[in-house]
Design a protein around this motif. Structure first.
Motif, short mmCIF file in Angstrom:
data_model
loop_
_atom_site.label_atom_id
_atom_site.label_comp_id
_atom_site.label_asym_id
_atom_site.label_seq_id
_atom_site.Cartn_x
_atom_site.Cartn_y
_atom_site.Cartn_z
N ARG A 223 0.82 -1.20 0.00
CA ARG A 223 0.00 0.00 0.00
C ARG A 223 0.86 1.26 0.00
NH1 ARG A 223 -5.05 -1.34 4.15
NH2 ARG A 223 -5.80 -3.19 3.01
N ASP A 224 2.17 1.09 -0.22
CA ASP A 224 3.05 2.25 -0.25
C ASP A 224 3.00 2.90 -1.62
OD1 ASP A 224 4.27 0.36 -1.74
OD2 ASP A 224 6.10 0.21 -0.55
N GLU A 225 3.99 3.79 -1.89
CA GLU A 225 4.01 4.51 -3.15
C GLU A 225 4.13 3.57 -4.34
OE1 GLU A 225 5.68 5.23 -0.52
OE2 GLU A 225 5.10 7.26 0.08
N ILE A 226 4.95 2.50 -4.17
CA ILE A 226 5.11 1.53 -5.27
C ILE A 226 3.79 0.81 -5.54
CG2 ILE A 226 6.29 -0.58 -5.97
CD1 ILE A 226 8.74 0.39 -4.51
N GLY A 227 3.09 0.46 -4.45
CA GLY A 227 1.78 -0.16 -4.62
C GLY A 227 0.80 0.75 -5.33
N GLN A 228 0.81 2.04 -4.97
CA GLN A 228 -0.05 3.00 -5.65
C GLN A 228 0.31 3.13 -7.12
OE1 GLN A 228 0.18 6.63 -3.41
NE2 GLN A 228 -0.59 5.71 -1.52
N LEU A 229 1.65 3.10 -7.40
CA LEU A 229 2.09 3.15 -8.79
C LEU A 229 1.59 1.92 -9.56
CD1 LEU A 229 3.78 4.37 -11.07
CD2 LEU A 229 5.77 3.16 -10.15
N GLY A 230 1.68 0.74 -8.92
CA GLY A 230 1.20 -0.48 -9.57
C GLY A 230 -0.29 -0.42 -9.87
N HIS A 231 -1.07 0.07 -8.91
CA HIS A 231 -2.51 0.20 -9.14
C HIS A 231 -2.80 1.22 -10.24
CE1 HIS A 231 -3.49 -2.48 -5.91
NE2 HIS A 231 -2.97 -1.70 -4.98
#
Length: 600
Positions: A223-231
């Motif tokens: 749910r971090d920045e990388i997760g947001q980027l993936g979504h």
């Protein structure tokens, strides 16, 4: 991405290793400094004890002083376990526990002596001793009488133990550093992997999207920045897939429309190059898309009038419509519509050309004109005859009964001919417009053909013509019985009409079956052959045209309307069959009809 992961791991290792190494160096320096300070303080205390317990006011000759202080230094060395040196205020060595003072150089400029002289407390220094070949710590205290320095007492101790301790510290530090490097490397790789793996997956998905593969998605649970980027990448992929599917559907629809159009479509871009053409345009122009796409319109080997129209439309930037006769790949008449293409801002984008093949339309118009002319001519003849003989009768010919009867007979015959002509015209019109649906049913051919021949037998006997019948087997076919009878009687009537007396007309029926079981591909062949006057070769291609007659005088005398063969041809085609004619002048004519045995 693997290189980035390795660089990130290396950076982590360098940062951790540098931190550990800096801390180790600082600790070793602090330990060494602390040890030396402690040793210096201890040596200072010992020197002050020795200073307090020693008589410094000795007198005598220099050799005697050397001996006295050297003995004293040697005795103190035994108890202090350190080198002791007695130095006069002028720097002259009076005694040394390890060396002959007479051979030693002046010590006034030694660092520890200068420091002790300046501070009046003590002085210390560390330097390499070439005499004992090791690093030594020197501590000196001044001998004071009031404010005056009368000499110096110096103690020197080896730093070998200190250096050994420091080496041991460095050995332990090196081992710890290696262990830290290994642990840091594993931790760094794990951290780098956890950071770069999602990025690697995102990069892989982005690459697939770039390659127009919109099915891939990023599997990121963070749910971090990388997760947001993936979504965000997944949402972008969903949107792109939806848009590309719509674009693909629209493109397929447009392509299907273009390929299904009977009209040719050509698009020319702003540079005058052919950017698009559909299949109909390929057939009309006689060139494939591969040969024309990307070429300039004036280099595409097209007809001069066509290229001139394109250039004119480009120059005037307005719609142009014209009809041009094309001679390649075959002669045809084309209606050409040229429409300029412009963006919303009015900027010139190119040219859209639509080609309509109107050859058939023009031919039909010509046929219609000819048909009207022929009908007018055919109607005019019997009407003129009826009118002329009626006028003659009204003028007084009624009084002559023989003449009146003859004229009335002619009027009746012409009326019958006019009735047949109108009937045939109406019949042909209905057949051509397909307003007469065929009623297919099983037809038993042997009795059916016999009936048709029997109908025409009376007419044949009047001319002494022999009718022959040959049916190959006893079988059925699917057909409209009335229309099939009309076809055969019409052809038999033609054969009888154009065959001289004593001739022969033969009707042959045969079954064309490919196997033991009847299929939709099996056919029935009807052959009507006569021994008549025949048809010239030049007239054969037009024999089925409306009102076309080979021998017009004889056709009219026989009562023919000129529409019989045209009606036959249309009826055969309604049965999904074919008809062809073979003829030789003076020998005879043969009509060959092939129809499906059964219909779907």
């Amino acid at each position: 991405m693997k290189k980035f992961r390795a660089r990130l791991t290396l950076i982590f290792i360098i940062l951790i290793g540098s931190s550990v190494l800096t801390a180790g160096i600082f600790m070793a320096r602090m330990l060494q400094q602390s040890y030396i300070e402690s040793l210096t303080a201890s040596m200072e205390r010992e020197l002050r004890v020795i200073k307090a317990t020693t008589d410094w006011r000795q007198s005598g000759s220099e050799p005697e002083l050397f001996r006295f202080y050297s003995d004293r230094a040697a005795m103190l060395r035994a108890s202090a376990d350190a080198r002791l040196t007695f130095i006069r205020s002028d720097g002259k060595v009076l005694g040394d526990s390890d060396h002959d003072p007479a051979l030693m150089e002046n010590h006034l400029e030694r660092e520890e002596i200068r420091e002790a002289s300046a501070s009046k407390l003590y002085g210390s220094a560390i330097r390499y001793s070439s005499t004992v070949q090791r690093n030594l710590l020197y501590v000196a205290v001044p001998l004071l009488e009031g404010e005056n320095v009368t000499g110096y007492l110096r103690m020197a101790m080896s730093l070998e133990d200190v250096e050994g301790s420091i080496r041991q510290v460095w050995f332990v530090l090196t081992g710890m550093l290696l262990a830290v490097f290994v642990i840091a490397g594993l931790i760094s790789y794990r951290v780098a992997y956890s950071v770069t793996r999602p990025i690697e997956l995102i990069t892989s998905v982005a690459r697939q999207i770039t390659d127009m593969n919109y099915k891939y998605r990023v599997q990121v649970n963070k749910r971090d920045e990388i997760g947001q980027l993936g979504h965000a990448i997944n949402r972008m992929a969903d949107s792109l897939e939806l848009q590309m599917n719509r674009i693909s559907e629209d493109e397929n629809r447009l392509k299907s429309v273009l390929e299904s159009m009977t009209s040719g479509v050509i698009m020319i871009d702003r540079e005058g190059k052919i950017a698009l053409l559909n299949r109909s345009a390929e057939e009309i122009l006689g060139f494939s898309a591969k040969e024309l796409l990307g070429k300039s319109f004036n280099q595409a080997k097209q007809q001069y009038e066509f290229t001139q129209l394109i250039q004119e439309c480009i120059d005037v930037r307005d719609h142009i419509r014209d009809e041009v006769i094309f001679y390649y790949p075959k002669e045809r008449i084309l209606e050409i519509n040229l429409n300029p293409i412009a963006e919303a801002g009015g900027e010139w984008e190119g040219l859209l050309i639509v080609l309509h093949d109107i050859t058939a339309v023009r031919r039909l118009e010509r046929m219609r004109s000819e048909f009207v002319a022929n009908v007018s001519h055919e109607l005019k003849t019997p009407i003129a005859a009826v009118k002329g003989f009626a006028e003659t009768l009204l003028a007084g010919a009624l009084n002559d009964k023989e003449t009146a009867r003859s004229f009335l007979q002619i009027i009746f015959d012409e009326s019958e001919r006019l009735n047949r002509l109108i009937g045939d015209i109406l019949e042909l019109s209905k057949i051509e417009s397909k307003r007469i649906p065929l009623q297919f049913s099983p037809v038993h051919l042997e009795p059916f053909i016999g009936n048709c021949v029997h109908v025409m037998n009376t007419e044949a006997k009047k001319k002494g013509i022999e009718l022959e019948l040959n049916v190959d087997g006893d079988f059925y076919m699917e057909a409209d019985e009335d229309r099939l009878r009309q076809i055969l009687i019409n052809l038999l009537s033609n054969g009888i009409s154009y065959t001289p007396e004593g001739g022969r007309v033969r009707l042959k029926v045969e079954q064309l079956v490919s196997g033991k079981e009847v299929t939709e591909h099996d056919k029935v062949r009807f052959t009507i052959a006569d021994t008549g006057i025949g048809i010239p070769k030049k007239d054969l291609p037009r024999i089925f045209e409306r009102f076309y007659r080979v021998d017009k005088a004889r056709s009219r005398s026989s009562g023919g309307t000129g529409l019989g063969l045209s009606i036959v041809k249309h009826l055969v085609e309604l049965h999904k069959g074919t008809i062809r004619v073979e003829s030789e002048v003076g020998v005879g004519t043969k009509f060959i009809i092939e129809m499906p045995l059964i219909h779907n």
